[in-house]
Design an enzyme around this catalytic site. Structure first.
Site, short mmCIF file in Angstrom:
data_model
loop_
_atom_site.label_atom_id
_atom_site.label_comp_id
_atom_site.label_asym_id
_atom_site.label_seq_id
_atom_site.Cartn_x
_atom_site.Cartn_y
_atom_site.Cartn_z
N LYS A 118 0.82 -1.21 0.00
CA LYS A 118 0.00 0.00 0.00
C LYS A 118 0.86 1.26 0.00
CE LYS A 118 -4.33 -1.75 0.65
NZ LYS A 118 -5.64 -1.88 1.24
N LYS A 200 -4.12 -10.87 -7.10
CA LYS A 200 -5.34 -11.05 -6.32
C LYS A 200 -6.49 -10.23 -6.92
CE LYS A 200 -6.32 -8.68 -2.37
NZ LYS A 200 -6.41 -8.22 -0.98
N LYS A 203 -10.75 -4.92 -5.35
CA LYS A 203 -11.72 -3.89 -5.70
C LYS A 203 -11.05 -2.62 -6.17
CE LYS A 203 -12.18 -3.39 -0.76
NZ LYS A 203 -12.85 -4.00 0.34
P1 ATP Z 1 -8.19 -3.81 -1.24
O1 ATP Z 1 -8.15 -4.72 -2.43
O2 ATP Z 1 -8.84 -2.49 -1.49
O3 ATP Z 1 -6.90 -3.72 -0.51
P2 ATP Z 1 -9.37 -5.99 0.17
O4 ATP Z 1 -10.60 -6.44 -0.52
O5 ATP Z 1 -8.14 -6.78 0.09
O6 ATP Z 1 -9.15 -4.47 -0.21
P3 ATP Z 1 -10.80 -5.98 2.65
O7 ATP Z 1 -12.05 -5.46 2.09
O8 ATP Z 1 -10.48 -5.41 3.96
O9 ATP Z 1 -9.57 -5.77 1.73
O10 ATP Z 1 -10.85 -7.55 2.71
C1 ATP Z 1 -11.91 -8.17 3.33
C2 ATP Z 1 -11.75 -9.67 3.34
O11 ATP Z 1 -11.81 -10.21 2.02
C3 ATP Z 1 -10.44 -10.16 3.95
O12 ATP Z 1 -10.73 -11.28 4.75
C4 ATP Z 1 -9.62 -10.56 2.75
O13 ATP Z 1 -8.69 -11.55 3.06
C5 ATP Z 1 -10.69 -11.07 1.82
N1 ATP Z 1 -10.28 -10.96 0.41
C6 ATP Z 1 -10.07 -9.81 -0.27
N2 ATP Z 1 -9.72 -10.08 -1.56
C7 ATP Z 1 -9.71 -11.43 -1.67
C8 ATP Z 1 -9.43 -12.35 -2.76
N3 ATP Z 1 -9.10 -11.91 -3.95
N4 ATP Z 1 -9.53 -13.67 -2.53
C9 ATP Z 1 -9.89 -14.13 -1.31
N5 ATP Z 1 -10.16 -13.33 -0.25
C10 ATP Z 1 -10.08 -12.01 -0.42
#
Ligand code: ATP
Ligand code: LTN
Length: 335
Positions: A118, A200, A203
């Protein structure tokens, strides 16, 4: 509810309202949260204090925070079974974070890969909150004496740090915190981008074809899967040399409850076109009721408000109990 919550094993988890929720959030975390509700006392929060570690538009943040809460419920988190609240409604999170930050080393925080990622992405705003983010996360979890934290794979390092901090505190001040375990689902722990399957699904991906929003319409979902990147051969099997196909098989398995091997056997000998269509249809079918329920909830603000207010009350009560114990242990004069 309060009486029950004192008995069963406890779960805590949350997501940041930093964007619309994706299929990655759903399969990696939300779907597991729903499945755990009957066997555990579950507390799920919207981590709006974490979200401001990255610059947010205030009006957008407020709106999205409400939407994330509604998406939790639309996905099947049942407000009758689980406690739902906004992190900022329980001041104990910030208070415990301060104490824990005095028990966390700079070196530990510098090793966090999310911080490294980040701070690269937001080089113009490497704020202290971004650095101490995992301390606030540890406070979220330890305040509720959580036994289990269901998250996607990418959060393992943060849970490991939470465990280290809890053990250290317990060692110096005496038994205070439950040391939590991560809970990673069998399938969908790491959903990859549909366009660049080595990354990954996120969003914050600038290319919307890379991710599926959980509120995307059936047409959009199928279109995005049709465009998903595979490879130049035609074999449908999982493997490190086939990240695109593996990701689609993983998604299909997570949605249908099959194993990746079963999914691969089902499509053996078929073309990529048919395969991608089937995955798209399975995901669209899974998400259709979510979208419908979300639309219904959007019309019932009073119901949603009641849920998060009641949630903050229960969470506040539980959190205050832990915080009182911590204040006493560190030697603060009782008020
Ligand atoms: P950003 O991508 O903006 O950093 P994020 O989606 O990684 O955000 P959070 O919204 O805080 O971050 O994540 C919420 C939950 O979703 C966490 O448990 C994270 O591990 C899970 N998660 C996020 N993206 C994935 C993915 N691509 N596959 C599996 N789990 C995910
Ligand atoms: N860092 C988490 C969000 C989060 C969280 C938590 C998850 C903040 N506090 C406590 C579980 C428990 C993420 O998913 N990016």
């Amino acid at each position: 509810m309060e009486q029950n919550i004192e008995k069963k094993k406890r779960i805590f988890s949350g997501m940041q309202p930093s964007g619309e929720l994706t299929l990655g959030n759903y399969l990696g975390a939300l779907k597991n949260w729903v499945g755990l509700q009957d066997d555990y006392e579950c507390i799920y929060a919207i981590m709006n204090m974490h979200a401001i570690t990255v610059r947010q538009d205030p009006a957008e943040l407020r709106k999205r925070s409400m939407e994330v809460l509604m998406q939790y419920i639309a996905c099947g988190v049942d407000p009758e079974k689980s406690v739902l609240f906004f992190q900022s409604h329980v001041p104990a999170h910030a208070e415990l974070a301060w104490i824990l930050s005095c028990n966390t080393q700079m070196g530990e925080l510098s090793r966090m890969t999310q911080f490294k990622d980040k701070s690269q992405k937001h080089a113009d705003n490497i704020n202290a909150g971004l650095f101490t983010y995992p301390v606030l996360m540890a406070a979220d979890i330890l305040l509720y004496q959580a036994d289990l934290v269901p998250v996607g794979n990418d959060q393992l390092q943060h849970i490991e740090l939470t465990r280290d901090v809890a053990n250290r505190f317990n060692f110096h001040y005496g038994e205070t915190f439950t040391v939590p375990e991560p809970y990673i689902g069998k399938a969908g722990a790491r959903v990859m981008s549909l366009q660049s399957p080595e990354n990954k699904m996120s969003k914050s991906d600038p290319n919307p074809n890379g991710y599926i929003w959980i509120l995307d319409s059936e047409d959009v979902i199928i279109k995005k899967f049709k465009r998903a990147v595979t490879d130049s051969d035609t074999e449908i099997r999982p493997g490190a040399d086939k990240p695109g196909v593996t990701n689609l098989l993983t998604i299909y398995a997570a949605v249908t409850g099959k194993t990746v091997e079963e999914a691969a056997a089902e499509f053996a000998g078929q073309g990529y076109g048919t395969f991608k269509m089937a995955v798209g249809e399975a995901v669209a079918a899974e998400l259709a009721p979510v979208r419908k329920r979300f639309e219904e909830l959007s019309k019932d603000k009073a119901y949603v408000e009641e849920i998060y207010q009641k949630g903050a009350e229960i969470a506040g009560y539980l959190a205050a109990k832990t915080l009182r114990k911590v204040y006493k242990k560190v030697g603060f004069v009782a008020r």
